[in-house]
Design an enzyme around this catalytic site. Sequence first.
Site: not given
Ligand code: CA2
Length: 151
Positions: A19, A104, A24, A83, A106, A80
């Site tokens: 998703r 760190e 991402y 959240a 992201h 990584n």
């Molecule tokens: O940008 C990043 O790598 C984050 O660490 C990703 C986290 C987010 O909470 C950070 O603020 C930034 C979220 C990862 C969730 O990944 C998903 C991937 C596909 C579908 C749903 C969630």
Amino acid sequence: MAKPVYVLNGPNLNMLGVREPSIYGGKSLREIGEDCVAAGTALGFAVDFRQTNHEGVLVDWLHEAGRAQAAGTAVGAVLNAGAYTHTSVALHDAIKGAGVTVIELHISNVHAREAFRHHSFIAPAARAVMAGFGVQGYPLAIDGLVAVAAG
Ligand code: CA2
């Protein structure tokens, strides 16, 4: 045997490729892990790539990485924390307490997103912070960790 670089992933990152590809990218976590292994191998290091949805498990893994680094059997960790980055004093304390070198990471540029993603509890304990390179950030972070570990 090649020393490992730990690559630790936090909550929901197991959903990558399933998703939200507009934020991402389309790669799965498994594919990203394969890219990390290739990047580590090219630098002469093994890669221990992991994901958990549980904060305490990340704490345990950071302690493990710190012990291995102190023993000279690991390089440090790319983290990584998802959240938990924005909420977890426990991860801040674990990095400091374990004495582990952490990059760190992201995938997205958290500073260009919602205000609640702008603060990191991990950043003050990290050696460096990377955000916004997409999933290419993973091999770049391994490269950076190895570079700073070499001094
Ligand atoms: O940008 C990043 O790598 C984050 O660490 C990703 C986290 C987010 O909470 C950070 O603020 C930034 C979220 C990862 C969730 O990944 C998903 C991937 C596909 C579908 C749903 C969630």
